[in-house]
Structure formats: C-alpha cells, structure tokens
Design a protein around this motif. Structure first.
Motif, mmCIF file in Angstrom:
data_model
loop_
_atom_site.group_PDB
_atom_site.id
_atom_site.type_symbol
_atom_site.label_atom_id
_atom_site.label_comp_id
_atom_site.label_asym_id
_atom_site.label_seq_id
_atom_site.Cartn_x
_atom_site.Cartn_y
_atom_site.Cartn_z
ATOM 1 N N LEU A 360 51.682 37.324 37.955
ATOM 2 C CA LEU A 360 50.466 37.387 37.141
ATOM 3 C C LEU A 360 50.691 36.755 35.770
ATOM 4 N N ILE A 361 51.825 37.068 35.139
ATOM 5 C CA ILE A 361 52.114 36.483 33.829
ATOM 6 C C ILE A 361 52.272 34.973 33.935
ATOM 7 N N ASP A 362 52.937 34.508 34.989
ATOM 8 C CA ASP A 362 53.134 33.073 35.182
ATOM 9 C C ASP A 362 51.802 32.359 35.351
ATOM 10 N N ASN A 363 50.891 32.937 36.133
ATOM 11 C CA ASN A 363 49.563 32.334 36.302
ATOM 12 C C ASN A 363 48.802 32.314 34.982
ATOM 13 N N ALA A 364 48.902 33.431 34.222
ATOM 14 C CA ALA A 364 48.180 33.486 32.948
ATOM 15 C C ALA A 364 48.694 32.429 31.977
ATOM 16 N N ILE A 365 50.018 32.265 31.910
ATOM 17 C CA ILE A 365 50.589 31.236 31.032
ATOM 18 C C ILE A 365 50.165 29.846 31.495
ATOM 19 N N LYS A 366 50.124 29.658 32.817
ATOM 20 C CA LYS A 366 49.792 28.345 33.372
ATOM 21 C C LYS A 366 48.343 27.971 33.076
ATOM 22 N N PHE A 367 47.429 28.934 33.159
ATOM 23 C CA PHE A 367 46.009 28.634 33.014
ATOM 24 C C PHE A 367 45.488 28.852 31.596
ATOM 25 N N SER A 368 46.316 29.412 30.730
ATOM 26 C CA SER A 368 45.871 29.635 29.355
ATOM 27 C C SER A 368 45.865 28.316 28.587
ATOM 28 N N PRO A 369 44.883 28.089 27.717
ATOM 29 C CA PRO A 369 44.873 26.852 26.923
ATOM 30 C C PRO A 369 46.027 26.823 25.927
ATOM 31 N N THR A 375 47.970 38.515 27.270
ATOM 32 C CA THR A 375 48.188 39.926 26.936
ATOM 33 C C THR A 375 48.459 40.727 28.205
ATOM 34 N N LEU A 376 49.560 41.443 28.202
ATOM 35 C CA LEU A 376 49.860 42.393 29.282
ATOM 36 C C LEU A 376 49.676 43.797 28.704
ATOM 37 N N THR A 388 47.041 45.354 33.276
ATOM 38 C CA THR A 388 46.138 44.213 33.181
ATOM 39 C C THR A 388 46.863 43.048 32.517
ATOM 40 N N VAL A 389 46.697 41.875 33.092
ATOM 41 C CA VAL A 389 47.207 40.634 32.506
ATOM 42 C C VAL A 389 46.005 39.746 32.243
ATOM 43 N N ALA A 390 45.779 39.428 30.980
ATOM 44 C CA ALA A 390 44.609 38.635 30.579
ATOM 45 C C ALA A 390 45.056 37.408 29.796
ATOM 46 N N ASP A 391 44.292 36.321 29.957
ATOM 47 C CA ASP A 391 44.536 35.108 29.177
ATOM 48 C C ASP A 391 43.200 34.621 28.626
ATOM 49 N N GLU A 392 43.226 33.533 27.903
ATOM 50 C CA GLU A 392 42.027 33.004 27.275
ATOM 51 C C GLU A 392 41.422 31.858 28.060
ATOM 52 N N GLY A 393 41.789 31.787 29.351
ATOM 53 C CA GLY A 393 41.230 30.742 30.188
ATOM 54 C C GLY A 393 39.844 31.099 30.701
ATOM 55 N N ALA A 394 39.329 30.261 31.601
ATOM 56 C CA ALA A 394 37.965 30.457 32.119
ATOM 57 C C ALA A 394 37.887 31.595 33.121
ATOM 58 N N GLY A 395 38.995 31.990 33.707
ATOM 59 C CA GLY A 395 38.970 33.054 34.698
ATOM 60 C C GLY A 395 38.643 32.539 36.095
ATOM 61 N N VAL A 396 38.639 33.437 37.049
ATOM 62 C CA VAL A 396 38.357 33.078 38.444
ATOM 63 C C VAL A 396 36.865 33.242 38.689
ATOM 64 N N PRO A 397 36.190 32.198 39.168
ATOM 65 C CA PRO A 397 34.763 32.351 39.483
ATOM 66 C C PRO A 397 34.545 33.468 40.501
ATOM 67 N N GLU A 398 33.409 34.126 40.392
ATOM 68 C CA GLU A 398 33.137 35.271 41.265
ATOM 69 C C GLU A 398 33.166 34.874 42.735
ATOM 70 N N ALA A 399 32.704 33.669 43.035
ATOM 71 C CA ALA A 399 32.663 33.231 44.431
ATOM 72 C C ALA A 399 34.051 32.996 45.004
ATOM 73 N N GLU A 400 35.072 32.841 44.142
ATOM 74 C CA GLU A 400 36.413 32.527 44.626
ATOM 75 C C GLU A 400 37.356 33.720 44.564
ATOM 76 N N ARG A 401 36.891 34.890 44.112
ATOM 77 C CA ARG A 401 37.799 36.017 43.913
ATOM 78 C C ARG A 401 38.381 36.554 45.220
ATOM 79 N N VAL A 402 37.648 36.404 46.290
ATOM 80 C CA VAL A 402 38.189 36.808 47.594
ATOM 81 C C VAL A 402 39.128 35.746 48.136
#
Length: 454
Positions: A360-369, A375-376, A388-402
C-alpha cells in the motif's frame, strides 16, 4: 447354441437393496411376534403360579381339621371344573379331593410342573393335563393343587392364529416396501453414478438433483453439490492462474527474446555484451517476481498459513513498514508521515501484514505527485482497528475499485509493474478475515481488522 441371460445392473441393484430391506423388515416382524408370544405365554404361566402358591399358603395356615372343609368349599365354587385340589397324607394316600393319586413327577420337581392327572369328578374323563404344584403341609401331609390346561391351550392357540394372521400381511408389506425402497435407493445411487461419471468426463457444471423438501439423501446431495461448487471454483482459479501466467509472460518473454537477439547482433565489444546481459537479467528478474507473486497469492487463497497465526502488535508492524519505506520516499521527494496510535493485538502473521502495508505504501508513493504527501494512520475505532494509507493522487475511480484487486489489472497503463500489488494485498486481507476498502473521495485505502476478543 447357448445363450447367457444377462440382468441389467440396475435391476440387480434394486434386487439387492430391496432384498436387504425386506429381509430386515421380515426379521423385525418375526422378532416382534416372538416377543408377543413369549410375553403372553409367560404372563399366563405367572398367573397360574401365583394362584397355586396362594393355595399352598392358605392351606398351610389352615388347621388340619378344617382343611377338608375348605377344600370342598373351593371345589364347590369351581363351576368351570378347571381346578384340581387333593389332600394326601405322609404316605401318599388320598385324604380328599378330585385327583385319584399323585402324579409320577410329584415330589421331584420344585415349583409348578405340567403332568397328567387322574380326575375323579369329571365324568367320562380318565386323564387330563394340568399345571400342578405339590406343597408340604404342617403335620406331614401334602396339598396337590393345579389348573386344567385345556382352556389355556385354547387361548394360546387363538393367540398363535392371531400372530400368524398378522404376520402374513406384515411379511407381504415388508417385501413390497423393501422392493419399493430398494428401487428408489438404486435409482438414487444410479443418478449419483451417472452425474459423477459426467463430472469425471469433464462436465464440472453437473450437479446432483435436490428436491424442495430433501430427505437425508437429498441433504447429502446438497452437501456434495456444495463440495462440487468449491472444486469447480478451485479448478477455475487454477486455470485462471495458468491463463494469466501464459498471457502476462508472453509479451515480456517476446520482448526479452527480441531484445537479447538485437543486442547480441549489434554488440561488437565486451561492454555491449555486458549491457545486453544486464538488461536480460532485469527482465528475467521481473518475470520471476510475477511468478512468485502469483504463487504467493494462491498460497494465501488456500489458507495454507493460518496455522502460523499468533497475536500481532499491529502498531509495531506499522512502524516497521514506515521505517522501511522512509528512505524510498525521501529519494522521490515524498513526505511520508506515520500517525500510529496504540491499538490492541490482532490474530495474524506479522510478515504477511507488513508485506500488505508495504504494498500500500509503495503504491501511494508511486501514484503521489512530486513533492506530495503520503500518510499512514492507525487507530482503534468502534468498527475495529483501521489502518489507512492515503496519498494526494487522484485515487481509484469508483468503477475500477472492484477490478484493481484482480490479478494483472492496471488502471493506469503508464505506471510500471505487473498489476499484482493490490491483488496480493487483497489475498492477505482475506486470509486474515479483515476487510479492504477505498475512500469515497480522494486516494486512500483502508484495512479494517476486527477487535480481538479477550
């Protein structure tokens, strides 16, 4: 010319099942009839023995002078002429009564016995069969008391005929029910045999029929169907993994082969060959990583590691994950913040949990601007322990969360990787019985662990 008569296997199965059930029911009917007969005959004998013992006690208490008078009074009251009473002196001579002499077995048998007597007050009858008892009396005499068995034998014959008449329809019903039940059982077994045969042939979607109100066999079929559903799901998973490996490795292998061939033909010195080798090794390592990740996902889905679960301090694991990725975040100019509260223990595998957090941290670092923040946070809430692991990126669209938790799915094609990170996280979360969720807005992924029951 000789011909062999062949019986259909299903008919033989019906005969076997029906014969076994019918034999069981017939034996049961015979056992019940025998028990009834023993009870009836034994009850009649106990009643006679009780009456004979009562006569002995009565005459033992009666004085010698009154014994003959009492005997005559009892014979007078015997209007059915089924009683035998006689008094004998110590030498065996008749004093009074309706029996001419002592039977041959008298004095040799303890308790009641069946013997032939010579009645003196039954006109036209010189002998009769009775159940008798010889009792010693005070003064040396004896009392012979007994009951005629003609009426008792008539009653027992009636009982015999009733039992026989009851056994005939019982046996017929047993045979009929056995054949019907055997045919039904054979049909059910034959259905199972046919369905399992089609399943073995490759039709994994076949299922056993289950009625609306299933009996024991129907419930068994329902459990078998559940087992077949699980087997079909596992086979589909295995096929899916194989298809995924074949699909995902084809392009990298093709690219690897083309690159190696191009570099080898274009290389004219040792340095060029070394560069080609390094590039090939990097591609091979990436492919090995994909295979290893797939195997780990399958291991988690099969729950092979639950036996190693133990209480885990989740706060300490989160601290370790943050320290592990802090240098990576600094190299990429990302501000990694860890807000970890003291929480309770969870049941799990610490190495797997830190692997999930790391992904999760690796993905957040990768997608963060660039110059962004990751933040963990770890806190205990009424719903459970939430990481919770959060970044300042756009996030996952609702249609793609599954879709993002499926193997090899990459919603952002410009990013590197094989699309196995979140699939691996989902497998670890499911193995632990936790839940994985995405924030409604923003870019945040949460793992919720239930509170540990103390």
């Amino acid at each position: 010319m000789s011909s062999t008569f062949r019986v259909d296997p299903r008919v033989r199965a019906t005969w076997r099942w029906g014969g076994a059930i019918a034999a069981l029911l017939v034996v049961q009917s015979l056992a019940v009839a025998a028990i009834v007969w023993v009870m009836v005959s034994g009850s009649h004998r106990r009643e006679i023995d009780t009456a004979l013992a009562g006569d002995c006690r009565f005459f033992a208490r009666t004085s010698v002078g009154e014994q003959r008078e009492e005997l005559r009074e009892m014979l007078t009251r015997d209007i059915h002429r089924d009683r035998f009473l006689a008094l004998f002196d110590a030498g065996g001579r008749l004093i009074d009564g309706n029996v001419a002499r002592l039977p041959d077995r008298a004095g040799t048998v303890r308790g009641s016995f069946v013997a032939t007597v010579a009645p003196t007050e039954l006109p036209g009858k010189a002998s009769d069969v009775a159940r008798l008892m010889l009792c010693p009396l005070p003064g040396g005499g004896h009392l012979l008391t007994g009951f005629d068995l003609d009426d008792a034998e008539d009653a027992l014959r009636i009982v015999e005929r009733a039992l026989l008449l009851g056994l005939l329809p019982a046996v017929a019903l047993a045979v009929g029910f056995g054949l019907v039940a055997g045919r039904r059982a054979a049909r059910q077994v034959d259905t199972v045999r046919q369905v399992t045969g089609r399943i073995v042939a490759g039709s994994l979607g076949e299922r056993l029929p289950v009625g609306d109100n299933p009996d024991s066999f129907g419930l068994l079929c329902a459990h078998i169907n559940t087992m077949l559903d699980r087997i079909q799901s596992l086979v589909a998973d295995v096929r899916g993994v194989g298809d995924d490996i074949a699909h995902q490795l084809r392009t990298p292998l093709t690219r690897l082969r083309a690159g190696v061939e191009r570099e080898m033909r274009g290389a004219d010195d040792r340095a060029a060959f070394q560069a080609a080798s390094d590039a090939a090794l990097a591609e091979i390592d990436q492919l090995l990583g994909i295979v290893a990740a797939l195997l780990r996902i399958r291991e988690f889905e099969d729950h092979a590691r639950r036996s190693r679960f133990a209480p885990v301090p989740l706060a300490a694991v989160a601290e370790d994950a943050c320290e592990l990725y802090r240098p990576t975040a600094e190299d990429r100019g990302i501000d990694l913040r860890c807000e970890i509260a003291t929480v309770g223990l969870v049941e799990g595998d610490a190495s797997l949990l830190i692997e999930a957090m790391s992904n999760l941290i690796d993905n957040a670092i990768k997608f963060s601007p660039a110059k962004g923040r990751v933040t963990l946070s770890l806190a205990e809430r009424p719903t459970g322990i939430v990481l919770t692991v959060a970044d300042e990126g756009a996030g996952v669209p609702e249609a793609e969360r599954v879709l993002v938790t499926q193997r090899f799915y990459r919603g952002r094609h410009e990013c590197e990787g094989a699309g196995l990170g979140l699939a691996l996280v989902k497998a670890i979360v499911d193995l632990h019985g936790f839940s994985l969720g995405f924030a409604a807005t923003g870019s945040a992924v949460s793992i919720v662990a239930p509170l540990r029951q103390v």
